[in-house]
Design an enzyme around this catalytic site. Structure first.
Site, PDB file in Angstrom:
ATOM      1  N   SER A  54      42.848  35.560  42.725  1.00  0.00           N
ATOM      2  CA  SER A  54      43.525  37.110  42.347  1.00  0.00           C
ATOM      3  C   SER A  54      43.522  37.505  44.592  1.00  0.00           C
ATOM      4  O   SER A  54      43.338  36.679  45.021  1.00  0.00           O
ATOM      5  CB  SER A  54      41.975  38.379  42.654  1.00  0.00           C
ATOM      6  OG  SER A  54      42.293  39.106  42.861  1.00  0.00           O
ATOM      7  N   GLY A  55      44.933  37.940  44.355  1.00  0.00           N
ATOM      8  CA  GLY A  55      45.239  37.984  45.556  1.00  0.00           C
ATOM      9  C   GLY A  55      46.537  36.574  45.886  1.00  0.00           C
ATOM     10  O   GLY A  55      46.907  36.961  47.310  1.00  0.00           O
TER      11      GLY A  55
ATOM     12  N   THR B 163      51.163  39.297  40.559  1.00  0.00           N
ATOM     13  CA  THR B 163      52.399  39.897  39.687  1.00  0.00           C
ATOM     14  C   THR B 163      53.992  40.263  41.071  1.00  0.00           C
ATOM     15  O   THR B 163      55.027  40.172  39.869  1.00  0.00           O
ATOM     16  CB  THR B 163      51.833  41.493  39.928  1.00  0.00           C
ATOM     17  OG1 THR B 163      50.550  41.504  39.844  1.00  0.00           O
ATOM     18  CG2 THR B 163      52.231  42.407  40.102  1.00  0.00           C
TER      19      THR B 163
ATOM     20  N   ASN C 211      42.896  41.902  46.756  1.00  0.00           N
ATOM     21  CA  ASN C 211      43.433  41.597  46.756  1.00  0.00           C
ATOM     22  C   ASN C 211      43.881  43.163  47.076  1.00  0.00           C
ATOM     23  O   ASN C 211      43.589  44.291  45.818  1.00  0.00           O
ATOM     24  CB  ASN C 211      43.896  41.564  45.550  1.00  0.00           C
ATOM     25  CG  ASN C 211      45.457  41.661  45.250  1.00  0.00           C
ATOM     26  OD1 ASN C 211      46.565  41.871  45.887  1.00  0.00           O
ATOM     27  ND2 ASN C 211      46.436  40.822  44.273  1.00  0.00           N
TER      28      ASN C 211
ATOM     29  N   SER D  19      45.917  44.830  43.191  1.00  0.00           N
ATOM     30  CA  SER D  19      44.832  43.283  42.110  1.00  0.00           C
ATOM     31  C   SER D  19      45.337  43.953  40.302  1.00  0.00           C
ATOM     32  O   SER D  19      45.082  45.278  40.259  1.00  0.00           O
ATOM     33  CB  SER D  19      43.421  43.164  42.664  1.00  0.00           C
ATOM     34  OG  SER D  19      43.293  42.868  40.952  1.00  0.00           O
ATOM     35  N   SER D  20      46.015  42.916  39.511  1.00  0.00           N
ATOM     36  CA  SER D  20      45.964  43.339  38.300  1.00  0.00           C
ATOM     37  C   SER D  20      44.831  43.526  37.765  1.00  0.00           C
ATOM     38  O   SER D  20      44.359  42.155  37.502  1.00  0.00           O
ATOM     39  CB  SER D  20      46.879  42.597  37.759  1.00  0.00           C
ATOM     40  OG  SER D  20      48.387  42.302  38.030  1.00  0.00           O
TER      41      SER D  20
ATOM     42  N   GLY E 107      43.668  36.711  37.937  1.00  0.00           N
ATOM     43  CA  GLY E 107      43.396  35.813  38.537  1.00  0.00           C
ATOM     44  C   GLY E 107      42.040  35.031  38.271  1.00  0.00           C
ATOM     45  O   GLY E 107      41.486  36.209  38.888  1.00  0.00           O
TER      46      GLY E 107
ATOM     47  N   GLU F 132      38.816  35.023  39.652  1.00  0.00           N
ATOM     48  CA  GLU F 132      38.164  35.632  40.724  1.00  0.00           C
ATOM     49  C   GLU F 132      36.623  35.015  40.983  1.00  0.00           C
ATOM     50  O   GLU F 132      35.986  34.916  40.064  1.00  0.00           O
ATOM     51  CB  GLU F 132      37.345  37.245  39.729  1.00  0.00           C
ATOM     52  CG  GLU F 132      38.707  37.785  39.955  1.00  0.00           C
ATOM     53  CD  GLU F 132      38.805  39.439  39.515  1.00  0.00           C
ATOM     54  OE1 GLU F 132      39.889  40.417  40.483  1.00  0.00           O
ATOM     55  OE2 GLU F 132      37.823  39.851  39.194  1.00  0.00           O
TER      56      GLU F 132
END
Length: 1112
Positions: A114-115, A119, A164, A167-168, A391, A393
């Site tokens: 994540s981050g 994306t 993030n 973050s998605s 991502g 996590e």
């Protein structure tokens, strides 16, 4: 040197130091430390992309980088792999070309924690494909939807987390569907596991989904009033985590972007209003609180019921009833009855949150469906899939959502291993390729630990069993889950338990999960009461979001969130396996989210768990390229005559034939049973370059034929138009009436010292060296240049002071804007004199190609002024002089040029103080016109013998050495005027000792003996020195020595051809030209008035500019 094509500039290719290696397969030492060091070097120099063979490594820069503009799109479009520095556009272009050429579906798997920038990478890929693919209005509409789907889904599905800012919180697989021609004409989005729980709760320092903050910041006055919008702190669902603003996010402007995206996708305004109404309704639901009333829950303040009830179109009392009680079915002896059960405070809060989560999730599904309907297409042909999924996590507290997210990432890692490490090695064995196996960690064991059904059952199976026997909300079910996990899989190598949960040893590291809420979130059941409540809404849009049939009898276990995500993950894997995969491995360099901040240990950990070292080792030991024989033959058939247009023999032999044709070393490839394997990328580049050259050669042949045809037509038209200007007004020269118009006679492309005076984007219509006469009728050489805007006269002067003192420099002598020319005057005879009349003063010029110049000037004058250029023809012409600031000529005044009938084709000048007399013999009659027949015949001859470049022969080096014409010192009295051909070297370089004979224009008879003698070619060059001819023959005969050492018999004497010697080196600018060095001797096959001769050197015949040579 070489062909002057479009020169490509790039942010990494000019004036920069080399930063690490572009492709880590080339690292001298393969360790995690050397990989991290290389990535760090590049990151610190702002190079965020690096290759491992075809895999792209992307490091998040946490700032906007400058290399995603139209310039980069143009540069990477159609470029060969590795032709340019690593870039996400290179991968996107490669993927798109593969789909078009191979007719195979492609996908890109973007992975990382994540981050790490997944994306953004997905957005760049979709943006690039949208830019380079063609199509009409319908295709453009699909492109717009593809691009606008990003901000819309991000608003409802992305949030700020501690790791993030954007973050998605859902996964998506975006398929862009294409027509056979490569235009995007459809698409489809599959979404996975929206993190609904974020609506109602989250970790400290995090935010809910962006749309809630966008609505509050961006709503207009009417919306604020209708939806009950106040401040961010007012809403319980937003104020519990204490985070409202994000530094690099502007919620107000993002709200407008979200509304614009809904418009582009085709969501009607009333539907948009409903979507925002539900968003506001969810916020207001969160403000309903409960109090304990006799062990049961009661609404603490009923005024908070009014607004959500109004926004959702439901009865306020029914809402209160359904939040504080539940209808349950009980079966006794085959009979069933409904019982109303009153809820406690905890259960009432859970029910409220369940409704809020369901509303947001169903609005999200509605948006995804709207996008899919807008891009729907009757039948699928080819597609490119872009996987942008949450991502890996690890948080302080990791719950059920993190467990599901990490499971999906585990599956993606398994695909990467399957296709890049395991499958590659297995393919070598199947194809019979010699190979030494490389060890790697296969994470299938972790995937089985989570998803296995039996022997032993996986975590998800055990979780579903516990949920099937669960009756109420509480800690009991979660503790039961923990006990069962310890009993059934407690001894597994990748599993540990602790007092509040369990630990899974993922490929990316150990993660401890807190079992609190696991069972409830996995069950994910929306109670029947709440579905009934929403179906009673007065608003059709909201009613349609809950289409369930409550009367249908339920059979079997209800679907759990875990089983749903497991099915989605496995469906996704099977979809990806059917495509040709491409990989982007994203790396997060720090946790501060700041540029140029590098946390060594964090990056090293990611390098380890992403398996980059093993990936490099497999690529290095293996083969960079593999292709089925048939596909290889199809792509490279053009390389040889035997294989084009199709190979008729054994496919394997055909591949071998092609590889040998480009001299690839046998140790650089292996032929398997069905595929060819090529080791080094360089060998592939050689094949691609050779293929491009073949296509380029054929394309040039076609282009040359077409340009020749169109140029001929255009020149005939231009010549006739020019001739019409002079028809019945001026006599014509005998040899010029049918000549081709060239335009640029001094080779402006090779003359930067002249180009600098002309505007950057100004087209050169005409350029030639002319003679300009001053007030004393003294001739001075000038370069005359005509562009669509101006006429330029360029001269030369010596620098009088400074470090360049004594050097000759080009200077602008005059610049006349086309519209400021008042008229052009000429005589009625065949001479080359013209006068440019301008408001301030006139210019008297002698221009060999006057007809061409006047016609082009007349055309540009009409374009600029919308009127015809005044042309005056008379044998007595007046010349207005420039006013000087000194001397006897300061008043300006005028001069006169008189034209008299004389003898011969060469003008004779007799100047006096105020008059110049020009005498010349009669030319062709004034009514002469160009002959079309003559033109066609000459064209036919040139087609049989040779074709000449349309451009003028280039000027040799140093052709402009001073500002004055090299004439005798006897002024211009009785002088004969020679006009040099294009690019003629009038001032000879020192030490040449000869004059070059030029065929460009007919040379008239001289009446000045001294002048005539001076222009005679030096006859010393005709004397062949002893042994010289033999030496030249040896140079030109490029045969191997005879075998066996036997003496070669003396050859029969060849007929002597005319020869010339090169004065300067020349590099061929096209395939039909000769390259030569200074002092090379060239056989002259044919001379031509265009300035391009045909010659033979070292066995090759081609064209060359005659002003680079002198005849022997």
């Amino acid at each position: 040197m070489g062909s002057r094509g479009h020169y490509r500039y790039h942010w990494q290719s000019h004036n920069v130091k080399q930063s690490g290696v572009d492709d880590m397969v080339l690292l001298s030492k393969i360790t995690e430390d050397s990989i991290v060091e290389n990535l760090k070097k590049r990151y610190m120099d702002d190079y965020i992309f690096t290759y491992i063979g075809p895999v792209l490594i992307s490091v998040n820069p946490f700032k906007q980088m400058p290399y995603f503009s139209e310039k980069e799109v143009e540069m990477y479009q159609g470029a060969a792999p590795y032709e340019n520095p690593p870039h996400i556009y290179a991968l996107a272009d490669h993927m798109y070309r593969n789909m078009v050429i191979d007719r195979e579906n492609q996908c890109v798997i973007i992975s990382g924690e994540s981050g790490a920038g997944k994306t953004v990478a997905a957005k760049y890929i979709m943006g690039y494909i949208s830019r380079i693919s063609g199509g009409g209005p319908k295709v453009q509409h699909v492109k717009d939807i593809i691009l606008q789907s990003n901000p819309l889904l991000e608003a409802f599905g992305n949030a700020k987390t501690v790791r993030n800012n954007n973050s998605s919180r859902f996964g998506k697989y975006f398929e862009i569907q294409f027509s056979p021609g490569g235009e995007p004409d459809g698409g489809k989005i599959s979404n996975f596991l929206l993190e609904k729980s974020r609506v109602v709760m989250r970790n400290p320092g995090e935010r809910s989904f962006h749309i809630f903050y966008q609505l509050i910041e961006g709503a207009n006055a009417e919306q604020r009033s209708n939806l009950g919008i106040t401040s961010l702190e007012y809403y319980y669902y937003l104020n519990q985590s204490g985070s409202y603003k994000v530094d690099d996010i502007n919620d107000k402007s993002d709200f407008q972007e979200t509304i614009h995206a809904m418009n582009v996708i085709g969501i009607f305004s009333d539907e948009q209003a409903m979507v925002l109404q539900i968003v506001a309704g969810v916020l207001h639901l969160g403000n309903i609180t409960f109090k304990e009333s006799g062990n049961y829950a009661a609404v603490e303040s009923e005024e908070f019921l009014a607004f959500p009830a109004f926004l959702l179109g439901i009865n306020q009392n029914r809402l209160k009833e359904k939040l504080t009680s539940r209808q349950m079915d009980s079966k006794w002896g085959g009979k069933s009855e409904s019982i109303n059960v009153t809820l406690n405070v905890e259960q009432a809060c859970y029910t409220r949150d369940a409704l809020s989560k369901a509303l947001h999730a169903r609005v999200f599904d509605f948006l995804v469906d709207s996008i899919n309907k807008a891009m729907e297409k009757d039948h699928e042909e080819y597609n490119i899939g872009v996987l942008d999924i949450y991502g890996f996590e690890i948080f302080q507290k990791n719950g059920f959502e993190q467990f599901c997210i990490n499971f999906v990432n585990e599956k993606l890692q398994q695909i990467f291993i399957e296709l890049t490490l395991k499958a590659e090695q297995e393919e070598y064995i199947q194809e019979g390729i010699k190979w030494t196996p490389i060890d790697y960690f296969n994470n299938k064991i972790v995937c089985d630990l989570i998803e296995s059904k039996v022997n032993p059952p996986g975590i998800m199976s055990i979780l579903d069993d516990v949920c099937a026997t669960m009756h109420a909300v509480g800690e009991g079910a979660d503790q039961t889950l923990l006990q069962k996990l310890r009993m059934q899989i407690g001894t597994h190598d990748h599993f540990n338990s602790w007092n509040q949960g369990f630990i899974v040893h993922h490929y990316a590291g150990k993660v401890s999960y807190d079992v609190d809420g696991f069972c409830e979130r996995n069950r994910d059941v929306l109670f029947t009461d709440l579905i009934e409540l929403m179906q009673s809404s007065e608003i059709p849009f909201i009613k349609a979001l809950f289409p369930e049939s409550l009367q249908a009898e339920k059979k079997g276990r209800p679907t759990t969130a875990g089983s749903k995500i497991k099915k989605q993950a496995n469906d996704l894997v099977s979809t990806l396996m059917k495509c040709t995969p491409h990989y982007i491995r994203c790396i997060k360099p720090n946790e501060t989210k700041k540029p140029k901040d590098w946390e060594e240990s964090r990056v090293k950990h990611q390098v380890e768990y992403l398996g980059l070292k093993e990936n490099i080792r497999v690529r290095r030991a293996g083969y960079a390229y593999r292709r089925i024989f048939r596909k290889f033959l199809n792509r490279y058939a053009i390389l040889t005559k035997e294989s084009w247009a199709s190979w008729h023999g054994d496919e394997k032999q055909g591949v071998l034939h092609l590889l040998r044709s480009v001299n690839i070393d046998p140790d650089q490839f292996q032929l398997g049973r069905t595929k060819v394997f090529i080791k080094a990328p360089e060998s592939l580049f050689l094949l691609e370059e050779t293929r491009e050259r073949k296509y380029d050669g054929f394309a040039r042949t076609i282009q040359k034929a077409w340009r020749k045809y169109t140029a001929r037509k255009r020149y005939v038209q231009m010549r006739e138009e020019a001739s019409d200007l002079l028809l019945n007004r001026k006599e014509r020269r005998r040899h010029s009436i049918n000549r081709n118009f060239v335009g640029d006679y001094i080779g402006m492309d090779d003359r930067p010292e002249l180009r600098k005076f002309v505007g950057k984007r100004e087209k050169i219509d005409f350029a030639d060296t002319v003679t300009k006469y001053d007030r004393r009728f003294k001739g001075i050489k000038r370069d005359l240049i005509l562009t669509p805007k101006c006429v330029y006269l360029i001269g030369r002067e010596k620098v009088k002071q400074g470090p360049e003192k004594g050097q000759v420099r080009e200077v602008m002598k005059r610049r006349i804007e086309v519209e400021r020319i008042t008229a052009v005057s000429a005589s009625t005879m065949q001479d080359d004199f013209i006068i440019l009349h301008e408001q301030e003063y006139d210019s008297l010029l002698e221009c060999t190609f006057k007809t061409e110049f006047i016609s082009l000037l007349a055309k540009r004058f009409e374009e600029r002024t919308q009127r015809k250029l005044p042309l005056k023809f008379s044998n007595t012409l007046d010349l207005k002089l420039k006013k000087e600031n000194w001397g006897p000529w300061s008043a300006g005044g005028s001069r006169q040029v008189q034209f008299l009938q004389g003898q011969g084709d060469m003008a004779i000048l007799k100047p006096s103080s105020k008059t110049l007399q020009v005498s010349i013999g009669p030319g062709l009659p004034k009514n002469s016109r160009p002959s079309k027949k003559n033109f066609v015949q000459s064209g036919a001859i040139s087609r049989q013998q040779s074709s000449f470049p349309v451009r003028a022969a280039p000027a040799p080096p140093g052709s402009h050495q001073n500002g004055m014409l090299k004439t005798s010192h006897n002024s211009v009295h009785n002088s004969v005027h020679h006009r040099p051909a294009p690019g003629y070297l009038q001032a000879q370089p020192k030490g040449t000792g000869s004059k070059m004979e030029r065929p460009s224009l007919p040379q008239p008879h001289s009446i000045n003996k001294e002048r005539n003698q001076r222009l005679q070619p030096n006859l010393d060059f005709l004397r062949v020195p002893d042994q010289g001819a033999a030496g030249i023959q040896r140079q030109m005969t490029n045969r191997p020595p005879p075998g066996g050492g036997r003496p070669k018999p003396a050859p029969k004497p060849k007929p002597q051809m005319p020869q010339c010697k090169a004065l300067y080196a020349y590099d061929a600018q096209d395939t039909d030209e000769l390259s030569f060095n200074a002092d090379d001797v060239i056989e002259i096959v044919r001379e031509d008035a265009s300035g391009w001769w045909t010659g033979r050197l070292r066995g090759k015949q081609g064209l060359f500019p005659n002003n680079y040579v002198t005849k022997i």
